[in-house]
Design an enzyme around this catalytic site. Structure first.
Site, short mmCIF file in Angstrom:
data_model
loop_
_atom_site.label_atom_id
_atom_site.label_comp_id
_atom_site.label_asym_id
_atom_site.label_seq_id
_atom_site.Cartn_x
_atom_site.Cartn_y
_atom_site.Cartn_z
N GLY A 242 0.82 -1.20 0.00
CA GLY A 242 0.00 0.00 0.00
C GLY A 242 0.85 1.24 0.00
O GLY A 242 2.05 1.19 0.27
N GLN B 146 3.17 9.91 1.14
CA GLN B 146 4.43 9.20 0.91
C GLN B 146 5.07 9.57 -0.43
O GLN B 146 6.24 9.26 -0.66
CB GLN B 146 4.21 7.68 0.96
N CYS C 204 7.24 -0.23 6.41
CA CYS C 204 6.68 0.91 5.68
C CYS C 204 7.70 1.38 4.65
O CYS C 204 8.90 1.44 4.96
CB CYS C 204 6.37 2.02 6.67
N LEU C 205 7.23 1.69 3.45
CA LEU C 205 8.13 2.15 2.39
C LEU C 205 8.82 3.47 2.76
O LEU C 205 9.84 3.82 2.17
CB LEU C 205 7.37 2.31 1.07
N HIS D 55 -3.00 0.84 8.29
CA HIS D 55 -1.67 1.44 8.17
C HIS D 55 -1.71 2.64 7.21
O HIS D 55 -1.19 3.71 7.54
CB HIS D 55 -0.70 0.37 7.66
N GLU D 56 -2.34 2.46 6.06
CA GLU D 56 -2.37 3.55 5.07
C GLU D 56 -3.22 4.72 5.55
O GLU D 56 -2.86 5.88 5.35
CB GLU D 56 -2.88 3.04 3.71
N HIS E 71 -1.47 7.11 7.78
CA HIS E 71 -0.61 8.07 7.08
C HIS E 71 -1.34 9.39 6.80
O HIS E 71 -0.73 10.45 6.79
CB HIS E 71 -0.14 7.51 5.73
ZN ZN Z 1 3.52 3.21 5.50
#
Ligand code: ZN
Length: 160
Positions: A45, A50, A87-88, A129-130, A133
């Site tokens: 995701g 991000q 997480c990216l 999680h997303e 953000h």
């Molecule tokens: Zn993340």
């Protein structure tokens, strides 16, 4: 277009994102770029902040399919389980986070049409999680425990 994923320390990751108000070509391009980027990164995701955009939209790419959630809101959640998360935007780290096993959300698609969706387990965890953000929250804020550098090394070797 594949975009750069911003890393922890960048203030855009700490912003409370604003709702999408125009369901136009600009939004379509943003969502297309987010899809290209999450696929390129092999992520589950990605949230707009991000890639440096403080707007309320995320993409989720899981076994259930590829999803775009614009202005998503959690209507209800239940159950709980703790599992490893990464997480990216926080490269090279992993931690254990408690998440619900079931979430129901309301969101709009890229045309502005309203939908609801119920997700379970890994899919539910990705959504939570997303969506965090979009409120400037990172999983590292919630993690019960972060993996030690040695544990990370082991995990990354397993995943090779
Ligand atoms: Zn993340």
């Amino acid at each position: 277009m594949v975009l750069n994923v911003v890393q922890v320390g960048n203030e855009v990751l700490r912003k409370v994102c604003s709702p999408i108000t125009k369901f136009d070509d600009k939004l379509a391009k943003l969502l297309d770029d987010m899809k290209d980027t999450v696929r390129d990164e092999h992520g589950a995701g990605l949230a707009a902040p991000q890639i440096g955009v403080d707007k309320r939209c995320v993409v989720v790419d899981v076994d259930e399919g590829f999803f775009e959630f614009v202005n998503p809101v959690i209507l209800s959640k239940s159950g709980s389980y703790t599992s490893l998360e990464g997480c990216l935007s926080v490269r090279g780290q992993w931690g254990y986070v408690e998440r619900p096993t079931k979430v129901k959300i309301e969101y709009r698609d890229r045309k502005g049409k309203k939908h609801t969706l119920t997700a379970y387990d890994f899919f539910a965890k990705c959504i939570c999680h997303e969506l965090d953000h979009l409120d400037g929250v990172l999983y590292t804020d919630k993690a019960e425990r972060m993996l030690t550098p040695e544990e990370v090394k082991k995990l990354e070797e397993q995943n090779k």
